[in-house]
Design a protein around this motif. Structure first.
Motif: not given
Length: 619
Positions: A455-482
């Motif tokens: 999840l960390q890798l996917r979030a970073l890749a989304a941020q570098f690809a200009g998809r900050s909303d998707a990156a933050l959603q993945l980060a929230e998913q990460l924080a909830e699961a772990y």
């Protein structure tokens, strides 16, 4: 930050390398490299872990201030003991107590001159104290001192009484006692060794530490008839969310590092636990060799878990759960609550998850069930070796061991995710190539189950690809699961900062510091970035400098150090910082490539600083 001079009573700590001039004449480059490595991996971590603050580095010397003489002496004792065990360059340390004048980041006054004179009088491998400092520790710490008489100090009319502490430092395997710790006069928690020091100490101190902890636990069990049985979770009565630290395990037959890596795997398995706070592996491994009560005080834990392997991994682990308890006089202790006997295993790979389930069950909290890995025992041992070598700084050996693990278990998600994280190398990899590496790492991890690293890798890749909303959603998913994954929470703080949400980023970063209470390079790097975006240039430079003291190759920290120093008008120092970037000289765009801001204000602050530092490109 006020520039007004301030007077303060402090313990003044002066250190230098004995015989430095002679060694420089014999091998200038080699000696300088050893001095820098010793400052960064041994001296600086020890000073900070005992509550000290480095004022400045002076070639082979270090000037630091401590809030108390006891903490300064204990830092000095640990530095000298570890330097002797790991065959570092010989050091001399002088400690004085007095009022100093603090101005423009430096300290002045006769008391500083006295500390410098004491350092010059100290024996190689030893520590010299003034009478004022000695009076603060006499009969209060279990070390012997030698009266060395009175000595002149340049520009001072009266001679200074000198006391030596030295010979015992090189002979003891650890200055931590293997019996109940003595009552200390200070109520503040004693700080322990930092991870970098422990890695340098390596296996030489592991046997003594194992014997000390295990012997203390045996004695505690024999003397504690009232300790609850394993089936009665006394911790269930604990109010609030308990803070739990899994201490580095010890072993009889196995290599000490194997036991320590298993304990870190147990901590990672506990990342998914909720309604508790689990101390992160980066901080917990600093408690190796400490008594349980000392470890609890160092880590701010309510409960500690000690583990011992009497045989192989398949023979299981004996766990002991202890609750931190404050004794009279502020003494830190720990009382045994439960003993979980070792359970024989059919395979080693599921062991960490099973131990984590046993621990969290004692606290009455849930732990989501995960698919237990079906991998050869040899692959697990190779993964342990890879992680251990990486922590010791041996990257080539670590990657070789990881490749061996993947050859034995090519479909093992944990090993594949670790390979992707190491390819990303967010902390020390070149800044200019980070966007490309983030995309490649996410590709390596494609198809893997959504564990924390993936999840960390996917979030970073989304941020570098200009998809900050998707990156933050993945980060929230990460924080909830772990919720107890410090690295995942740190990534969330980073992404919030990149999105311009300064308040949210700082709140999450504060939470990370509670999960990982000892300073970590990437945490300090994110803090530096938050300061820079807020226009707090001095604080940004200080945080970046502290990150670099812990990890000299931290590339994001070098970028921030360069930009913040330039914003302060320290253009020469900023240029020198930028020159430390991999691939330098870099353009402004290349240096800023590692900071994929979706918010304009923090991006502008960074690029302005880099432009002031002289990097080519439009700010």
């Amino acid at each position: 930050m006020s520039d007004k001079p301030q007077r303060r009573l402090a313990a003044i700590f002066m250190l230098d390398v004995s015989g430095f001039s002679r060694m420089m004449a014999e091998d200038e480059a080699g000696t300088l490299n050893q001095v820098l490595a010793q400052q960064q991996t041994l001296i600086a971590p020890a000073i900070r872990s005992h509550g000290g603050r480095i004022v400045k580095l002076m070639g082979d010397g270090v000037l630091a201030l401590f809030p108390s003489v006891i903490s300064a002496v204990e830092a000095a004792a640990h530095i000298q003991a570890d330097a002797a065990r790991t065959r570092h360059l010989p050091l001399r340390i002088g400690i004085n107590l007095g009022e100093v004048l603090i101005a423009q980041g430096d300290v002045f006054g006769d008391e500083v001159n006295i500390a410098a004179r004491l350092e010059s009088l100290a024996r190689p491998g030893g520590v010299a104290l003034s009478a004022a400092a000695y009076d603060q520790v006499r009969n209060r710490i279990p070390y012997d001192f030698e009266d060395f008489g009175r000595h002149e100090v340049k520009n001072l009319p009266d001679p200074v009484q000198v006391y030596f502490l030295g010979e015992e430092l090189t002979s003891l395997p650890s200055l931590r006692r293997s019996t109940q710790p003595p009552k200390l006069p200070e109520p503040a928690p004693r700080r322990g060794m930092r991870p970098a020091m422990l890695l340098l100490a390596g296996c030489l101190g592991a046997a003594a530490a194992a014997a000390g902890i295990w012997g203390w636990q045996q004695a505690a069990r024999q003397g504690s008839a009232a300790a609850p049985a394993a089936g009665r979770p006394a911790a269930s009565a604990f109010e609030g969310s308990p803070v739990i630290a899994v201490l580095p395990f010890t072993a009889d037959a196995l290599q000490p590092e194997t036991a320590r890596m298993l304990s870190q795997d147990v901590t990672r398995s506990l990342a998914a636990a909720s309604d508790v706070r689990i101390v992160a592996p980066g901080s917990s491994r600093a408690a190796a060799g400490l008594l349980p009560g000392e470890a609890a005080a160092l880590l701010g834990a309510d409960f500690v878990v000690a583990g011992h392997l009497p045989g192989t991994l398949l023979d299981g682990v004996r766990l002991e759960i202890l609750q931190a308890a404050a004794g009279s006089g502020g003494e830190a202790g720990a009382k045994p609550l439960s003993i979980l006997p070792p359970r024989p295993q059919e395979a080693a790979a599921p062991l960490a998850q099973q131990l984590a389930a046993s621990i969290i069950r004692y606290f009455g909290r849930p732990l989501p069930e995960l698919d237990l890995p079906d991998v050869p025992d040899g692959a697990l041992l190779q993964l342990f070796t890879a992680r251990s070598l990486r922590q010791h700084g041996n990257r080539e050996g670590a990657e070789l061991a990881l490749r061996r693990a993947l050859r034995m278990a090519p479909d093992w998600p944990e090993a594949q995710a670790l390979a992707a994280l190491w390819h990303l190398d967010l902390l020390t990899g070149p800044a200019a190539d980070l966007p490309q590496r983030a995309a490649e790492a996410a590709e390596i991890a494609a198809g893997l189950p959504p564990q924390s690293a993936v999840l960390q890798l996917r979030a970073l890749a989304a941020q570098f690809a200009g998809r900050s909303d998707a990156a933050l959603q993945l980060a929230e998913q990460l924080a909830e699961a772990y919720p107890n994954d410090a690295q995942g929470q740190l990534l969330r703080a980073w992404l919030l900062h990149l999105a311009g949400q300064a308040g949210g980023a700082q709140n999450v970063l504060d939470h990370v510091s509670r999960l990982d209470p000892l300073p970590q390079p990437m945490v300090l790097t994110v803090q530096s970035a938050i300061h820079l975006a807020a226009g707090q240039d001095a604080e940004a430079a200080a945080a970046a400098a502290e990150a670099l003291a812990l990890e000299p190759a931290a590339q994001l920290a070098w970028v921030l150090h360069c930009a913040s120093l330039a914003a302060l008008g320290s253009f020469d120092e900023a240029a020198a910082a930028c020159a430390r970037l991999k691939g330098a000289p870099l353009t402004l765009d290349q240096a800023a490539a590692a900071f994929p801001y979706s918010a304009a204000a923090p991006r502008r602050a960074l690029r302005t600083g880099l432009s002031l530092a002289g990097l080519a490109g439009r700010p």
